[in-house]
Design a protein around this motif. Structure first.
Motif, PDB file in Angstrom:
ATOM      1  N   LEU A  51       0.825  -1.216   0.000  1.00 19.60           N
ATOM      2  CA  LEU A  51       0.000   0.000   0.000  1.00 19.60           C
ATOM      3  C   LEU A  51       0.854   1.260   0.000  1.00 19.60           C
ATOM      4  O   LEU A  51       1.971   1.262   0.519  1.00 19.60           O
ATOM      5  N   PRO A  52       0.301   2.370  -0.503  1.00 25.14           N
ATOM      6  CA  PRO A  52       0.994   3.650  -0.345  1.00 25.14           C
ATOM      7  C   PRO A  52       1.032   4.024   1.145  1.00 25.14           C
ATOM      8  O   PRO A  52       0.105   3.691   1.895  1.00 25.14           O
ATOM      9  N   VAL A  53       2.077   4.699   1.556  1.00 25.03           N
ATOM     10  CA  VAL A  53       2.268   5.056   2.972  1.00 25.03           C
ATOM     11  C   VAL A  53       1.026   5.690   3.607  1.00 25.03           C
ATOM     12  O   VAL A  53       0.640   5.293   4.714  1.00 25.03           O
ATOM     13  N   PRO A  54       0.339   6.630   2.980  1.00 25.80           N
ATOM     14  CA  PRO A  54      -0.829   7.219   3.647  1.00 25.80           C
ATOM     15  C   PRO A  54      -1.916   6.193   4.001  1.00 25.80           C
ATOM     16  O   PRO A  54      -2.638   6.376   4.973  1.00 25.80           O
ATOM     17  N   ASP A  55      -1.983   5.106   3.244  1.00 24.49           N
ATOM     18  CA  ASP A  55      -2.989   4.074   3.507  1.00 24.49           C
ATOM     19  C   ASP A  55      -2.615   3.167   4.678  1.00 24.49           C
ATOM     20  O   ASP A  55      -3.377   2.275   5.041  1.00 24.49           O
ATOM     21  N   TRP A  56      -1.455   3.364   5.263  1.00 24.91           N
ATOM     22  CA  TRP A  56      -1.032   2.597   6.432  1.00 24.91           C
ATOM     23  C   TRP A  56      -1.690   3.112   7.709  1.00 24.91           C
ATOM     24  O   TRP A  56      -1.692   2.426   8.722  1.00 24.91           O
ATOM     25  N   PHE A  57      -2.231   4.313   7.673  1.00 30.84           N
ATOM     26  CA  PHE A  57      -2.646   5.005   8.890  1.00 30.84           C
ATOM     27  C   PHE A  57      -4.135   4.937   9.170  1.00 30.84           C
ATOM     28  O   PHE A  57      -4.964   5.036   8.256  1.00 30.84           O
ATOM     29  N   ASN A  58      -4.447   4.815  10.456  1.00 30.28           N
ATOM     30  CA  ASN A  58      -5.820   4.888  10.962  1.00 30.28           C
ATOM     31  C   ASN A  58      -6.213   6.366  10.977  1.00 30.28           C
ATOM     32  O   ASN A  58      -5.707   7.140  11.775  1.00 30.28           O
ATOM     33  N   ARG A  59      -7.109   6.741  10.086  1.00 28.56           N
ATOM     34  CA  ARG A  59      -7.501   8.146   9.957  1.00 28.56           C
ATOM     35  C   ARG A  59      -8.266   8.664  11.171  1.00 28.56           C
ATOM     36  O   ARG A  59      -8.398   9.871  11.359  1.00 28.56           O
ATOM     37  N   ALA A  60      -8.761   7.749  12.021  1.00 30.32           N
ATOM     38  CA  ALA A  60      -9.484   8.162  13.230  1.00 30.32           C
ATOM     39  C   ALA A  60      -8.562   8.318  14.437  1.00 30.32           C
ATOM     40  O   ALA A  60      -9.006   8.754  15.497  1.00 30.32           O
ATOM     41  N   ALA A  61      -7.284   7.967  14.279  1.00 29.47           N
ATOM     42  CA  ALA A  61      -6.343   8.126  15.398  1.00 29.47           C
ATOM     43  C   ALA A  61      -6.248   9.613  15.761  1.00 29.47           C
ATOM     44  O   ALA A  61      -6.161  10.465  14.875  1.00 29.47           O
ATOM     45  N   PRO A  62      -6.271   9.951  17.046  1.00 30.17           N
ATOM     46  CA  PRO A  62      -6.275  11.358  17.460  1.00 30.17           C
ATOM     47  C   PRO A  62      -5.163  12.199  16.844  1.00 30.17           C
ATOM     48  O   PRO A  62      -5.411  13.333  16.418  1.00 30.17           O
ATOM     49  N   ARG A  63      -3.946  11.669  16.765  1.00 32.61           N
ATOM     50  CA  ARG A  63      -2.833  12.465  16.235  1.00 32.61           C
ATOM     51  C   ARG A  63      -2.940  12.674  14.724  1.00 32.61           C
ATOM     52  O   ARG A  63      -2.414  13.649  14.190  1.00 32.61           O
ATOM     53  N   VAL A  64      -3.630  11.763  14.034  1.00 33.49           N
ATOM     54  CA  VAL A  64      -3.859  11.939  12.598  1.00 33.49           C
ATOM     55  C   VAL A  64      -5.025  12.895  12.387  1.00 33.49           C
ATOM     56  O   VAL A  64      -4.948  13.838  11.596  1.00 33.49           O
ATOM     57  N   LYS A  65      -6.092  12.668  13.144  1.00 35.83           N
ATOM     58  CA  LYS A  65      -7.291  13.505  13.033  1.00 35.83           C
ATOM     59  C   LYS A  65      -6.998  14.974  13.331  1.00 35.83           C
ATOM     60  O   LYS A  65      -7.537  15.866  12.687  1.00 35.83           O
ATOM     61  N   SER A  66      -6.130  15.223  14.294  1.00 44.88           N
ATOM     62  CA  SER A  66      -5.807  16.596  14.681  1.00 44.88           C
ATOM     63  C   SER A  66      -4.869  17.285  13.690  1.00 44.88           C
ATOM     64  O   SER A  66      -4.687  18.493  13.747  1.00 44.88           O
ATOM     65  N   GLY A  67      -4.254  16.500  12.812  1.00 46.10           N
ATOM     66  CA  GLY A  67      -3.298  17.059  11.864  1.00 46.10           C
ATOM     67  C   GLY A  67      -1.872  17.043  12.371  1.00 46.10           C
ATOM     68  O   GLY A  67      -0.947  17.435  11.659  1.00 46.10           O
ATOM     69  N   GLU A  68      -1.659  16.591  13.606  1.00 43.94           N
ATOM     70  CA  GLU A  68      -0.303  16.502  14.157  1.00 43.94           C
ATOM     71  C   GLU A  68       0.561  15.574  13.300  1.00 43.94           C
ATOM     72  O   GLU A  68       1.733  15.838  13.061  1.00 43.94           O
ATOM     73  N   ILE A  69      -0.037  14.465  12.866  1.00 46.11           N
ATOM     74  CA  ILE A  69       0.631  13.549  11.946  1.00 46.11           C
ATOM     75  C   ILE A  69      -0.092  13.640  10.611  1.00 46.11           C
ATOM     76  O   ILE A  69      -1.312  13.475  10.551  1.00 46.11           O
ATOM     77  N   GLN A  70       0.662  13.901   9.574  1.00 45.86           N
ATOM     78  CA  GLN A  70       0.107  14.005   8.222  1.00 45.86           C
ATOM     79  C   GLN A  70       0.700  12.888   7.375  1.00 45.86           C
ATOM     80  O   GLN A  70       1.810  13.009   6.844  1.00 45.86           O
ATOM     81  N   PRO A  71      -0.019  11.771   7.270  1.00 47.48           N
ATOM     82  CA  PRO A  71       0.517  10.594   6.570  1.00 47.48           C
ATOM     83  C   PRO A  71       1.021  10.880   5.155  1.00 47.48           C
ATOM     84  O   PRO A  71       2.010  10.281   4.722  1.00 47.48           O
TER      85      PRO A  71
END
Length: 142
Positions: A51-71
């Protein structure tokens, strides 16, 4: 049908619906805790590498949802280090078939139906990724 190793976040309502759809289609599951599994670079990449790297991430994870982590801004090495350090960030479920050892990430219903037949059970049409409601708190650690 198929026996599937199902890595989930215990208590996640979305994972419960996904399990129900698989079991209703006649599959058996070996449930494992995604958050406490002993992940190595190799074992995690066995699921994620296609998969492409962005598809590795749980989009509902707080750090992703907040924008702290940008896959989308991460390279493979940095993304993998983040996921190994904080498994809550891993897109779930991770699934592995026991018959041919093929793996699948996430629960896009159409893709899962191609991977292992979901049949025509009603649960399969409404199942997908993410939480149905904020009350399920799928992103929160256990």
């Amino acid at each position: 049908m198929t026996h599937i190793v199902f890595f989930e976040k215990p208590g996640c309502g979305g994972n419960a619906r996904q399990r129900a759809a698989l079991e209703a289609a006649g599959h058996t599951l070996e449930r494992r805790n995604l958050l406490t599994a002993h992940w190595t670079k190799e074992s995690l990449l066995a699921f994620l590498a296609p998969l492409p790297v962005p598809d590795w991430f749980n989009r509902a994870a707080p750090r992703v949802k907040s924008g702290e982590i940008q896959p989308e801004a991460l390279d493979k090495a940095v993304a993998l280090a983040l996921l190994l350090n904080e498994p809550l960030l891993i897109r779930r479920p991770l699934m592995q078939r026991s018959d041919n050892h093929s793996r699948h990430v996430g629960f896009d219903t159409t893709a899962v139906d191609v991977w292992v037949d979901l049949g025509t059970n009603p649960a399969s049409t409404s199942t997908g990724e993410g939480c149905a409601s904020p009350a399920e708190r799928c992103a929160a650690p256990v």
